[in-house]
Scaffold this motif. Structure first.
Motif, PDB file in Angstrom:
ATOM      1  N   ALA A   1       0.841  -1.203   0.000  1.00  0.00           N
ATOM      2  CA  ALA A   1       0.000   0.000   0.000  1.00  0.00           C
ATOM      3  C   ALA A   1       0.876   1.252   0.000  1.00  0.00           C
ATOM      4  O   ALA A   1       0.634   2.206  -0.755  1.00  0.00           O
ATOM      5  CB  ALA A   1      -0.938  -0.014   1.203  1.00  0.00           C
ATOM      6  N   GLU A   2       1.911   1.241   0.826  1.00  0.00           N
ATOM      7  CA  GLU A   2       2.788   2.417   0.886  1.00  0.00           C
ATOM      8  C   GLU A   2       3.494   2.633  -0.445  1.00  0.00           C
ATOM      9  O   GLU A   2       3.669   3.772  -0.893  1.00  0.00           O
ATOM     10  CB  GLU A   2       3.775   2.291   2.058  1.00  0.00           C
ATOM     11  CG  GLU A   2       3.072   2.671   3.357  1.00  0.00           C
ATOM     12  CD  GLU A   2       3.906   2.455   4.617  1.00  0.00           C
ATOM     13  OE1 GLU A   2       4.961   1.785   4.512  1.00  0.00           O
ATOM     14  OE2 GLU A   2       3.475   2.948   5.673  1.00  0.00           O
ATOM     15  N   ALA A   3       3.886   1.534  -1.070  1.00  0.00           N
ATOM     16  CA  ALA A   3       4.521   1.654  -2.387  1.00  0.00           C
ATOM     17  C   ALA A   3       3.546   2.257  -3.402  1.00  0.00           C
ATOM     18  O   ALA A   3       3.962   2.902  -4.368  1.00  0.00           O
ATOM     19  CB  ALA A   3       4.987   0.282  -2.868  1.00  0.00           C
TER      20      ALA A   3
ATOM     21  N   LYS B   1      -4.734   2.968  -5.559  1.00  0.00           N
ATOM     22  CA  LYS B   1      -3.833   4.124  -5.505  1.00  0.00           C
ATOM     23  C   LYS B   1      -4.649   5.391  -5.386  1.00  0.00           C
ATOM     24  O   LYS B   1      -5.765   5.453  -5.916  1.00  0.00           O
ATOM     25  CB  LYS B   1      -3.054   4.216  -6.822  1.00  0.00           C
ATOM     26  CG  LYS B   1      -1.877   3.296  -6.912  1.00  0.00           C
ATOM     27  CD  LYS B   1      -1.142   3.517  -8.210  1.00  0.00           C
ATOM     28  CE  LYS B   1       0.034   2.567  -8.242  1.00  0.00           C
ATOM     29  NZ  LYS B   1       0.710   2.451  -9.470  1.00  0.00           N
ATOM     30  N   PRO B   2      -4.098   6.416  -4.764  1.00  0.00           N
ATOM     31  CA  PRO B   2      -4.832   7.686  -4.736  1.00  0.00           C
ATOM     32  C   PRO B   2      -4.957   8.266  -6.146  1.00  0.00           C
ATOM     33  O   PRO B   2      -4.061   8.079  -6.974  1.00  0.00           O
ATOM     34  CB  PRO B   2      -3.979   8.576  -3.839  1.00  0.00           C
ATOM     35  CG  PRO B   2      -2.633   7.947  -3.796  1.00  0.00           C
ATOM     36  CD  PRO B   2      -2.812   6.493  -4.056  1.00  0.00           C
TER      37      PRO B   2
ATOM     38  N   GLU C   1      -5.723  12.327  -1.707  1.00  0.00           N
ATOM     39  CA  GLU C   1      -4.945  11.578  -0.720  1.00  0.00           C
ATOM     40  C   GLU C   1      -5.736  10.354  -0.293  1.00  0.00           C
ATOM     41  O   GLU C   1      -6.956  10.404  -0.182  1.00  0.00           O
ATOM     42  CB  GLU C   1      -4.718  12.488   0.493  1.00  0.00           C
ATOM     43  CG  GLU C   1      -3.303  12.442   1.022  1.00  0.00           C
ATOM     44  CD  GLU C   1      -3.130  13.400   2.184  1.00  0.00           C
ATOM     45  OE1 GLU C   1      -2.742  14.555   1.932  1.00  0.00           O
ATOM     46  OE2 GLU C   1      -3.387  12.996   3.335  1.00  0.00           O
ATOM     47  N   MET C   2      -5.026   9.284  -0.053  1.00  0.00           N
ATOM     48  CA  MET C   2      -5.702   8.040   0.305  1.00  0.00           C
ATOM     49  C   MET C   2      -5.098   7.467   1.591  1.00  0.00           C
ATOM     50  O   MET C   2      -3.874   7.404   1.727  1.00  0.00           O
ATOM     51  CB  MET C   2      -5.510   7.048  -0.841  1.00  0.00           C
ATOM     52  CG  MET C   2      -6.319   5.800  -0.764  1.00  0.00           C
ATOM     53  SD  MET C   2      -6.345   5.091  -2.448  1.00  0.00           S
ATOM     54  CE  MET C   2      -6.882   3.448  -2.116  1.00  0.00           C
ATOM     55  N   HIS C   3      -5.964   7.082   2.531  1.00  0.00           N
ATOM     56  CA  HIS C   3      -5.507   6.547   3.822  1.00  0.00           C
ATOM     57  C   HIS C   3      -6.149   5.193   4.104  1.00  0.00           C
ATOM     58  O   HIS C   3      -7.350   5.023   3.872  1.00  0.00           O
ATOM     59  CB  HIS C   3      -5.885   7.493   4.958  1.00  0.00           C
ATOM     60  CG  HIS C   3      -5.196   8.818   4.902  1.00  0.00           C
ATOM     61  ND1 HIS C   3      -4.084   9.114   5.663  1.00  0.00           N
ATOM     62  CD2 HIS C   3      -5.449   9.927   4.147  1.00  0.00           C
ATOM     63  CE1 HIS C   3      -3.698  10.350   5.393  1.00  0.00           C
ATOM     64  NE2 HIS C   3      -4.501  10.868   4.469  1.00  0.00           N
ATOM     65  N   PHE C   4      -5.366   4.277   4.614  1.00  0.00           N
ATOM     66  CA  PHE C   4      -5.893   3.014   5.125  1.00  0.00           C
ATOM     67  C   PHE C   4      -5.735   3.022   6.649  1.00  0.00           C
ATOM     68  O   PHE C   4      -4.646   3.322   7.152  1.00  0.00           O
ATOM     69  CB  PHE C   4      -5.091   1.812   4.598  1.00  0.00           C
ATOM     70  CG  PHE C   4      -5.301   1.505   3.125  1.00  0.00           C
ATOM     71  CD1 PHE C   4      -6.347   2.067   2.398  1.00  0.00           C
ATOM     72  CD2 PHE C   4      -4.440   0.620   2.474  1.00  0.00           C
ATOM     73  CE1 PHE C   4      -6.532   1.773   1.046  1.00  0.00           C
ATOM     74  CE2 PHE C   4      -4.613   0.309   1.134  1.00  0.00           C
ATOM     75  CZ  PHE C   4      -5.662   0.892   0.406  1.00  0.00           C
TER      76      PHE C   4
END
Ligand code: SF4
Lengths: 524, 247
Positions: free
Chosen positions: A135-137, A335-336, A341-344
């Motif tokens: 996810a961070e990637a 992906k955002p 912006e995208m948050h999990f």
């Protein structure tokens, strides 16, 4: 066992029979009628029928034990509601059977799903780390929340950082579990539910009563009442299309100008860092794609190793839930979008503790299809709100006590342990056996009423002493008086209130045997 | 072959004719059946309520009464389910394990062990709704429950097919629980009775004159509901029908 061993079997046919057949545009019931989406298929209540007030759910007082039986009795005292609820859910159960029996490999799929979940849950740390890294990637911000309060704080922080004041939300039981709506209200954030059923519940200031059909306990007239009160619609118009349209018209503008969107998560794919949501109204797409800020709340048990495992669950989920071959929208968020912006938020909230419970950890396999509720004869006659918990019905009976053993100590007794829930469960959770196990745990910890335990002690004393037992039921009359100690138990005779008492026979089997057989034996 | 007959406490006190029919039926097949006189109960009421400790002495008594038999047979799916799956409050010695694995419910004993082919003495010219007790159906595998995608089979129905004149009617909810549920019927009477009423209504709607089941406890509950509703259905145990009861 590695994830490689869990590859779904590939058959020569890519398309399934029901998709291939040109004339078969949708599944059909036994009578050849087209099967409709359950939410749309329920019968309208006749307009000339007298209005029956909607019964409310369990009375929740702190963490005092919930009296499910009392709330169920009130639900039963509203016959129109009870009947509609029972028939509607039984209809869904019937459709589920048609859908499940239409797939020859159904039981094989259940077994595979169960094994994939076992594998994932027994390697959860690994898959969570893989998911986070992927996810961070992808440019997603990943947060970890130990409990519901932490989840709410994390989301509030994200909103504050962006100066967001309104949030659209697509149905998520996890956020219900966290008390998200109430928390946000206290911080002046407008939360707008986008799922029709959930919106009805929000406007009526009630919790959802079912994991898939949150307002299934309401009749259309109840909904007309709520909308008339909150949206200004015609209180006497209970037409489903009118009501749904009115809700949509009032909610769409709120969605369009919302500052942030939040969805739950049906499946999280470790390999790709993707969140997958399944909805019938497309509302996860709206909540995820319309506002500039996007948040997904994820229970840590939702992980699946790879995309190829997803198909197994997608095939099971909607068939189990509503009897339809697939949900209308299966959305993948990875992906955002540019400029957003995208948050999990990965939430534990008791899950890792549950994972360590030898008898109860497999409850984490649950994919929240609601099939166990639809088939449960007690649930259908009690209403989901009678359980006084986020999760009701059979799955609720086994996971609620893991949240609070005192508050939910009575729930495992709200069952006849008939086992139908276990048979419909797409991931093969042994639900009724866990209900049985909870009863033992609760009795051992003295969390069942003293009176009940006392009666069982007395019953055990009589039943383990043949002479005392025989004396107790020697004559038919005294059997009726004494048998209540283990058959009817209660001095108030709850049996007789609604049922006739068994008629006392002339003599017991023991007496008959002594008279007719033992005599012969001694004579011989 | 030594057969031990277990007559559960409910049957003993309220439905002695079910015990008698079971005994006579087994004897019709030339079996010698012994009835250990000091028997009482399988421990289910306590275990069902979570009180395993309180069931221990009753379980021990059961094992004492029934060890040494080749088979233990009982006319009750739920008691057999208890013995087979849940008789665990006492140490699991070889003796205990042996008794548990040799305990059979009457229908499965006739169907699986004796493999009976005919019941020449049995005639029951009536419309019958069969009630599947949940423990018998899903717990000990009497039949294929509607939820599972497996080939259909039903041990009780295949036995009832051998009874002359007996006609089975179809229920709209063939294997929904009737709401008895052991102690559930006492501690949660409102839901329990409503389930019973719905079951009885379904049976009457199907045009049944009789309801047949392998469990006296479900029958007792349903009969109590039918009488309260004023529905003229009659309830009879499968042992009686198979033994040639004339109705
Ligand atoms: S326990 Fe099984 S049947 Fe019940 S909601 Fe979860 S997955 Fe569905």
């Amino acid at each position: 066992m590695s994830a490689d061993d869990l590859t779904p079997r590939r058959t020569g046919d890519v398309l399934h029979r029901e998709v291939r057949a040109p004339s078969d545009e949708s599944e059909r019931g036994p009578g050849g009628e087209r099967l409709q989406h359950a939410e749309a298929a329920s019968k309208p209540i006749r307009a000339d029928a007298p209005r029956e007030p909607q019964p409310r759910g369990a009375r929740v007082r702190g963490n005092r034990p919930i009296d499910q039986a009392e709330a169920a009795e009130r639900f039963l005292a509203a016959p129109m509601h009870q009947k509609a609820h029972d028939e509607r859910l039984w209809d869904v159960r019937r459709k589920r059977d048609v859908a499940a029996h239409g797939i020859p490999e159904w039981e094989e799929l259940r077994e595979l799903a169960s094994r994939i979940k076992t594998h994932t849950l027994t390697h959860l740390d690994r898959y969570l780390e893989q998911f986070e890294a992927a996810a961070e990637a992808n440019g997603v911000h990943v947060h970890w929340a130990e409990d519901g309060a932490a989840h709410n704080r994390i989301v509030l922080d994200i909103l504050k950082r962006h100066g967001a004041r309104s949030l659209v939300k697509s149905k998520s039981m996890l956020t219900e579990e966290c008390g998200f709506r109430h928390f946000m209200a206290a911080h002046d954030i407008d939360v707008i539910e986008t799922d029709l059923g959930e919106r009805i519940q929000q406007l009526d200031e009630e919790e959802p009563s079912h994991v898939v059909m949150p307002a299934v306990h309401k009749t259309r007239l109840d909904v007309a009442d709520v909308f008339a009160r909150t949206l200004g619609t015609d209180p006497d118009n209970d037409d489903a299309h009118y009501l749904a349209e009115s809700q949509r018209e009032t909610t769409r503008p709120l969605i369009l100008k919302a500052d942030a969107g939040l969805t739950g998560c049906n499946f999280a794919i470790a390999e790709t860092g993707t969140v997958v949501t399944c909805t019938n109204e497309g509302n996860a797409d709206l909540s995820g794609n319309v506002p500039p800020l996007q948040i997904h709340s994820i229970g840590i048990e939702k992980l699946l190793p790879r995309v190829e495992h997803l198909g197994v669950f997608i095939r099971l989920l909607s068939r189990s839930a509503l009897g339809s071959p697939i949900t209308q929208y299966t959305s993948h968020f990875r992906k955002p979008r540019t400029g957003s912006e995208m948050h999990f938020v990965l939430v534990d909230n008791g899950r890792s503790e549950r994972l360590a419970m030898e008898e109860f950890w497999t409850s984490l396999k649950c994919i929240r299809c609601g099939a166990c509720m639809n088939t449960c004869p007690v649930y259908r006659r009690s209403g989901g709100l009678s359980y006084g918990a986020t999760y009701s019905g059979p799955i609720g009976l086994i996971i609620d006590p893991t949240f609070d053993k005192r508050k939910y100590s009575t729930l495992p007794f709200s069952s006849t342990m008939n086992g139908s829930c276990t048979n419909v469960c797409p991931v093969k959770i042994n639900i009724h056996e866990q209900i049985f196990a909870w009863r033992r745990v609760l009795a051992e910890e003295h969390r069942i009423p003293l009176l009940k335990q006392g009666m069982m002690k007395a019953a055990g004393a009589v039943l383990s002493r043949p002479a005392a037992y025989r004396a107790a039921i020697q004559t038919a009359d005294s059997a009726l008086r004494v048998l209540p100690r283990f058959a009817v138990y209660n001095p108030a005779n709850t049996w007789g209130k609604k049922r006739e008492m068994p008629h006392a026979p002339r003599q017991s089997f023991h007496a008959w045997y002594r008279q007719n057989r033992m005599k012969k034996e001694t004579d011989a | 072959m030594r057969i031990g007959l277990f007559v559960p406490c409910y049957v003993d006190a309220f439905e002695p004719e079910v015990g008698i029919a079971t005994l006579e039926l087994l004897e019709r097949f030339g079996l010698t059946v012994e009835y250990p006189y000091d028997q009482t109960c399988c421990g289910q009421p306590m275990t069902n309520t979570g009180c395993h400790g309180e069931a221990a002495a009753t379980e021990a008594l059961f094992v004492k009464n029934f060890s040494g038999f080749d088979y233990v047979v009982a006319p009750s799916g739920s008691c057999v389910h208890q013995v087979r799956e849940h008789l665990t409050a006492i140490p699991q010695t070889d003796e205990v394990k042996a008794v548990r694995s040799k305990t059979y419910e009457l229908v499965e004993f006739l169907h699986d062990v004796l493999r009976i082919e005919a019941l020449p003495w049995a005639a029951f010219p009536h419309k019958v709704a069969y009630h599947s007790n949940c423990n018998a159906l899903r717990g000990i595998g009497h039949a294929r429950p509607t939820e599972l995608n497996r080939p259909f089979f039903s041990k009780p129905l295949s036995l009832l097919k051998k009874v002359k004149g007996l006609e089975i009617v179809d229920l709209t909810r063939p294997d929904e629980c009737c709401g008895f549920g052991g102690t559930f019927s006492v501690f949660e009477p409102a839901v329990s009775a409503k389930m019973g009423y719905d079951k009885v209504t379904d049976q009457a709607r199907a045009g049944a004159a009789y309801v047949v089941s392998a469990d006296s406890s479900c029958l007792m509950h349903q009969k109590g509901c039918a009488e309260r509703l004023g529905v003229p259905l009659k309830y009879i145990h499968i042992a009686q029908v198979l033994n040639g009861a004339a109705a």
